[in-house]
Scaffold this active site. Structure first.
Site, PDB file in Angstrom:
ATOM      1  N   THR A 154       0.867  -1.178  -0.231  1.00  0.00           N
ATOM      2  CA  THR A 154       0.131  -0.057  -0.390  1.00  0.00           C
ATOM      3  C   THR A 154       0.611   1.200   0.231  1.00  0.00           C
ATOM      4  O   THR A 154       2.422   1.248  -0.005  1.00  0.00           O
ATOM      5  CB  THR A 154      -1.217  -0.224   1.218  1.00  0.00           C
ATOM      6  N   THR A 172      -4.469   1.768  -1.822  1.00  0.00           N
ATOM      7  CA  THR A 172      -4.329   0.765  -2.295  1.00  0.00           C
ATOM      8  C   THR A 172      -4.666   0.078  -4.069  1.00  0.00           C
ATOM      9  O   THR A 172      -5.503  -0.345  -4.046  1.00  0.00           O
ATOM     10  CB  THR A 172      -4.494  -0.311  -0.736  1.00  0.00           C
ATOM     11  N   ASP A 196      -8.401  -9.092  -0.669  1.00  0.00           N
ATOM     12  CA  ASP A 196      -8.825  -8.409   0.870  1.00  0.00           C
ATOM     13  C   ASP A 196     -10.369  -9.007   1.051  1.00  0.00           C
ATOM     14  O   ASP A 196     -10.506  -9.126   2.083  1.00  0.00           O
ATOM     15  CB  ASP A 196      -9.151  -6.716   0.878  1.00  0.00           C
ATOM     16  N   SER A 220     -11.570  -3.179   4.039  1.00  0.00           N
ATOM     17  CA  SER A 220      -9.950  -2.683   4.223  1.00  0.00           C
ATOM     18  C   SER A 220      -8.928  -2.901   5.162  1.00  0.00           C
ATOM     19  O   SER A 220     -10.050  -2.479   6.049  1.00  0.00           O
ATOM     20  CB  SER A 220      -9.280  -1.780   3.094  1.00  0.00           C
TER      21      SER A 220
END
Length: 344
Positions: A154, A172, A196, A220
């Site tokens: 990220t 990200t 994710d 996230s």
């Protein structure tokens, strides 16, 4: 796919209609109060704001400024463990899940969870979640679920200008550089953020709000955070990359700066611990090789070594309208903190 790339790309189903139909969701940021300061961060489907906020609320009643290093780290680790247990049960895309954001950030719920923490013992993980809608002091259950995997690549930027505007910005696209695939003729990278999602429940007996679905946003851990004083003036702003370790990085840096009185650059550089409702807490070498690790093991903590956790940047408002910029000294090759003076 460029034929000269040498890669064999599987065909996808993304269409121009998908791009036309996409809309950015404008979410009201999360807010919690900590030591009389307003802490603002990112709302669901990110879990950053609610999880950092809940952990701060859990720590609110502990005097961390005068605590020994052992007690400070113990309390920080246990607050992280509890907040991650609740994150896994309750946080997902609010367009599809009933996310009790207000209740997760209530001091009443935090107090009902804080009473689980003892100074001479360690909570077992995975810890069962509490119910923020109906808080029961010190309640424990048996339907626990560990934290699922989340990518760590990220980017975070924290910026302030001479007029006092502040931006904490976390971007990200999963792997460094995203998928490595650029849309021909368009110049943007395809995003791998679907990783994710929890593609299978960590515990089938527990509802998982992060299972994938059409049009659903994955959960996230983005935690861009801005702290304001009682007159709504910026005190500090920060954030980090690092997948789920973003949350613990921001939490530890905030408590180091706000509670322990560390200069911002030292709070960022301090060796980190990261507990995410797992059997073992990850430690960077600076804590792994320290006496405090053995002190914490004596009361039941279990650790594993992680060479590097997070990579924060932040800005601090100084008296007289000046700003201090701070970044990593060594992690990820060292960060960047500077003053930019436009020439035009």
């Amino acid at each position: 796919m460029d034929p000269d790339s040498g890669r064999k790309a599987r065909p996808g189903d993304l269409s121009m209609k998908d791009l036309r139909d996409y809309e950015v969701k404008r979410r009201t940021p999360t807010k919690t109060s900590y030591r009389g300061l307003g802490v603002y961060s990112m709302a669901p489907s990110s879990s950053g704001g609610t999880t950092v906020g809940e952990a701060l609320n859990i720590l609110e009643r502990t005097d961390l400024s005068n605590a020994s290093q052992k007690r400070y780290l113990h309390r920080y680790i246990e607050a992280s463990r509890v907040a991650f247990a609740d994150r896994g049960r309750w946080v997902g895309d609010p367009a599809f899940e009933d996310v009790p954001k207000k209740q997760l950030l209530s001091q009443r719920f935090a107090d009902s969870r804080e009473c689980l923490i003892k100074d001479d013992a360690v909570l077992k993980s995975p810890l069962a979640p509490g119910d923020p809608r109906r808080p029961v002091p010190c309640a424990s259950g048996d339907k626990a679920a560990p934290t699922t995997y989340e990518g760590e690549n990220t980017t975070h930027l924290t910026v302030a200008d001479k007029w006092g505007n502040v931006v904490a910005y976390t971007l990200t696209i999963e792997q460094t550089g995203g998928s490595g695939i650029t849309v021909p003729g368009r110049g943007f990278l395809l995003n791998n953020e679907l990783t994710d999602f929890s593609f299978a429940p960590a515990n089938p007996a527990v509802h998982d709000p992060n299972l994938p679905g059409p049009g659903k946003r994955p959960r996230s851990s983005l935690s861009p955070t801005i702290v304001l004083d009682g007159r709504d003036r910026p005190v500090v702003a920060l954030g980090s990359p690092g997948g789920a370790t973003i949350i613990t990085t921001v939490l530890q840096t905030l408590t180091g700066f706000l509670d322990r009185g560390m200069p911002l650059v030292d709070a960022i550089a301090a060796p980190r611990a990261s507990q995410r409702n797992a059997a073992q807490t990850e430690l960077e070498p600076g804590l792994w090789d320290s006496e405090v690790r053995r002190d914490l093991e004596a009361i039941g903590h279990s650790f594993k070594r992680n060479p590097e956790i997070g990579a924060a940047t932040g800005v601090q408002r100084l008296p007289g309208g000046q700003w201090l910029a701070a970044a990593e000294k060594e992690r990820r090759g060292g960060g960047s903190a500077m003053v930019v003076r436009p020439r035009s």
